[in-house]
Design a protein around this motif. Structure first.
Motif, mmCIF file in Angstrom:
data_model
loop_
_atom_site.group_PDB
_atom_site.id
_atom_site.type_symbol
_atom_site.label_atom_id
_atom_site.label_comp_id
_atom_site.label_asym_id
_atom_site.label_seq_id
_atom_site.Cartn_x
_atom_site.Cartn_y
_atom_site.Cartn_z
ATOM 1 N N LYS A 179 0.846 -1.185 0.000
ATOM 2 C CA LYS A 179 0.000 0.000 0.000
ATOM 3 C C LYS A 179 0.889 1.244 0.000
ATOM 4 O O LYS A 179 2.089 1.149 0.267
ATOM 5 C CB LYS A 179 -0.912 -0.009 1.234
ATOM 6 N N PRO A 180 0.325 2.410 -0.300
ATOM 7 C CA PRO A 180 1.133 3.630 -0.293
ATOM 8 C C PRO A 180 1.902 3.794 1.012
ATOM 9 O O PRO A 180 1.347 3.653 2.106
ATOM 10 C CB PRO A 180 0.090 4.735 -0.470
ATOM 11 N N GLY A 181 3.209 4.033 0.893
ATOM 12 C CA GLY A 181 4.051 4.228 2.064
ATOM 13 C C GLY A 181 4.596 2.957 2.675
ATOM 14 O O GLY A 181 5.475 3.015 3.541
ATOM 15 N N GLU A 182 4.102 1.795 2.251
ATOM 16 C CA GLU A 182 4.582 0.535 2.822
ATOM 17 C C GLU A 182 5.905 0.112 2.199
ATOM 18 O O GLU A 182 6.228 0.474 1.065
ATOM 19 C CB GLU A 182 3.548 -0.580 2.636
ATOM 20 N N GLU A 183 6.629 -0.699 2.954
ATOM 21 C CA GLU A 183 7.931 -1.174 2.500
ATOM 22 C C GLU A 183 8.074 -2.667 2.787
ATOM 23 O O GLU A 183 7.637 -3.153 3.834
ATOM 24 C CB GLU A 183 9.052 -0.402 3.203
ATOM 25 N N TRP A 184 8.665 -3.380 1.845
ATOM 26 C CA TRP A 184 8.944 -4.808 1.993
ATOM 27 C C TRP A 184 10.453 -5.011 2.067
ATOM 28 O O TRP A 184 11.221 -4.325 1.396
ATOM 29 C CB TRP A 184 8.393 -5.575 0.798
ATOM 30 N N THR A 185 10.868 -5.955 2.909
ATOM 31 C CA THR A 185 12.285 -6.281 3.023
ATOM 32 C C THR A 185 12.486 -7.769 2.769
ATOM 33 O O THR A 185 11.754 -8.612 3.305
ATOM 34 C CB THR A 185 12.835 -5.925 4.418
ATOM 35 N N GLY A 186 13.474 -8.090 1.952
ATOM 36 C CA GLY A 186 13.872 -9.471 1.697
ATOM 37 C C GLY A 186 15.371 -9.597 1.844
ATOM 38 O O GLY A 186 16.126 -8.659 1.551
ATOM 39 N N LYS A 187 15.811 -10.761 2.323
ATOM 40 C CA LYS A 187 17.239 -10.950 2.597
ATOM 41 C C LYS A 187 17.694 -12.296 2.077
ATOM 42 O O LYS A 187 17.040 -13.317 2.289
ATOM 43 C CB LYS A 187 17.501 -10.849 4.101
ATOM 44 N N LEU A 188 18.839 -12.308 1.394
ATOM 45 C CA LEU A 188 19.469 -13.526 0.919
ATOM 46 C C LEU A 188 20.898 -13.562 1.434
ATOM 47 O O LEU A 188 21.645 -12.599 1.265
ATOM 48 C CB LEU A 188 19.481 -13.556 -0.611
ATOM 49 N N ASN A 189 21.268 -14.666 2.090
ATOM 50 C CA ASN A 189 22.625 -14.838 2.596
ATOM 51 C C ASN A 189 23.208 -16.108 1.995
ATOM 52 O O ASN A 189 22.611 -17.180 2.097
ATOM 53 C CB ASN A 189 22.641 -14.911 4.121
ATOM 54 N N LEU A 190 24.362 -15.981 1.370
ATOM 55 C CA LEU A 190 25.038 -17.117 0.740
ATOM 56 C C LEU A 190 26.346 -17.385 1.466
ATOM 57 O O LEU A 190 27.141 -16.463 1.686
ATOM 58 C CB LEU A 190 25.319 -16.824 -0.740
ATOM 59 N N SER A 191 26.565 -18.646 1.816
ATOM 60 C CA SER A 191 27.801 -19.009 2.489
ATOM 61 C C SER A 191 28.341 -20.295 1.916
ATOM 62 O O SER A 191 27.612 -21.071 1.268
ATOM 63 C CB SER A 191 27.592 -19.136 3.998
ATOM 64 N N LEU A 192 29.609 -20.540 2.153
ATOM 65 C CA LEU A 192 30.308 -21.709 1.622
ATOM 66 C C LEU A 192 30.852 -22.527 2.774
ATOM 67 O O LEU A 192 31.473 -21.983 3.699
ATOM 68 C CB LEU A 192 31.458 -21.254 0.711
ATOM 69 N N VAL A 193 30.613 -23.844 2.720
ATOM 70 C CA VAL A 193 31.175 -24.765 3.704
ATOM 71 C C VAL A 193 32.086 -25.722 2.968
ATOM 72 O O VAL A 193 31.650 -26.410 2.021
ATOM 73 C CB VAL A 193 30.074 -25.540 4.458
ATOM 74 N N LEU A 194 33.353 -25.794 3.370
ATOM 75 C CA LEU A 194 34.307 -26.684 2.744
ATOM 76 C C LEU A 194 34.416 -27.981 3.539
ATOM 77 O O LEU A 194 34.382 -27.955 4.764
ATOM 78 C CB LEU A 194 35.675 -26.021 2.637
ATOM 79 N N SER A 195 34.556 -29.083 2.841
ATOM 80 C CA SER A 195 34.751 -30.387 3.494
ATOM 81 C C SER A 195 36.111 -30.924 3.090
ATOM 82 O O SER A 195 36.726 -30.483 2.123
ATOM 83 C CB SER A 195 33.640 -31.361 3.081
ATOM 84 N N THR A 196 36.578 -31.895 3.839
ATOM 85 C CA THR A 196 37.911 -32.460 3.563
ATOM 86 C C THR A 196 37.788 -33.760 2.804
ATOM 87 O O THR A 196 36.729 -34.362 2.732
ATOM 88 C CB THR A 196 38.656 -32.693 4.873
#
Length: 307
Positions: free
Chosen positions: A290-307
């Motif tokens: 609606k007028p004046g409203e705001e939406w927020t979205g978040k994306l977080n990318l991470s890397l996990v290394l294995s042996t």
């Protein structure tokens, strides 16, 4: 990501630099104290590169990509807004990935980093009468923060605000191209038992039956109401991508496979083997402001290394 072995690596400050590509388009280069980096183009607000401190590229970019505006680059993380796919008079995946974004507080107060060693840049795309309003008659501001943390994690935070006198609705997707060893050897977890819309079958709705997704042919699906974390396991490279999201209930999974890859002029014939798109998205139920409203979205990318 792996801790740096370099002496004094922690003492180097993060850096935020303004650079240009071969076409003269402005780009922002973020580097953390350990040497990991992220490159963002002001054309499309598109993340083009995300590298580890050892210089390993984590995002796929096609060798045939057209990097000259107004064409979006095939790879990285294009932003699909205000629609995903094709609908009405708007171009496929909307216009945000084809527009020039601005650095907030222009001229930019570079460098930008905080006390935790996180380097970031704030970009903005605004509606304009001579441009976006002609094809999408809504007044909006789209604020995007791209940040690179000390641990190498990449975060994109979007804020879309309605500054109009009438409500509007939109869909959004971070169309993330992950660089992988071989599409036949990776698996995707976190989507089990979910319903999905299959774009290869006229958006018919199905339910995922497997414990993990593996890939043997073209795939183009929107998984609905997913968990906040999904994971791409790449055993050959001994690494796992974790995709965490907020405000983005859906997950797009896409790979064109051999036949469609050959039909795409900006993708090499065999490059489909080394990419997998997994998007944090809001598609099935568009977001209404609606007028004046705001939406927020978040994306977080991470890397996990294995042996």
């Amino acid at each position: 990501m792996e801790p740096s072995s370099g002496v004094g690596a922690e003492k180097r400050p993060p850096t935020v630099d303004l650079v240009k590509d071969k076409n003269g388009t402005d780009q922002i280069l973020l580097q953390n104290p350990k040497g990991a980096s992220v490159k963002i183009s002001l054309h499309g607000g598109q993340v083009l590169s995300w590298k580890t401190e050892k210089g390993d590229e984590l995002l796929f970019n096609s060798t045939k990509a057209n990097s000259k505006p107004p064409h979006p680059v095939r790879g990285g993380i294009p932003i699909c807004f205000p629609q995903f796919g094709t609908r009405g008079s708007l171009e496929q995946h909307g216009f945000a990935r084809n527009k020039m974004w601005l650095v907030e507080n222009n001229p930019p107060a570079l460098p930008s980093f905080d006390s935790t060693g996180k380097a970031f840049v704030d970009l903005v795309l605004k509606s304009s009468d001579e441009d976006t309003m002609r094809i999408w008659p809504h007044s909006f501001e789209f604020h995007l923060r791209v940040s690179l943390a000390l641990d190498g994690n990449l975060t994109l935070i979007s804020r879309v605000r309605n500054i109009n006198s009438k409500p509007f609705s939109f869909a959004i997707a971070y169309h993330t191209y992950f660089s992988i060893s071989d599409i036949s050897e990776v698996r995707l977890e976190g989507l089990e038992t979910l319903d999905y819309l299959d774009n290869l079958h006229e958006k018919e709705r199905f339910t995922e039956q497997g414990d993990a997704l593996t890939f043997e042919s073209e795939i183009d699906r929107v998984y609905l109401n997913s968990k906040d974390v999904v994971a791409v396991f790449d055993h050959e490279r001994k690494r796992t991508f974790l995709i965490r999201k907020e405000g983005l209930p859906d997950v797009v999974v896409w790979n064109p496979w051999e036949k469609k890859a050959r039909a795409l002029t900006d993708l090499g014939d065999d490059e489909y083997k080394h990419m997998l798109c997994v998007d944090g998205a809001a598609i099935e139920k568009p977001i209404t402001l609606k007028p004046g409203e705001e939406w927020t979205g978040k994306l977080n990318l991470s890397l996990v290394l294995s042996t």
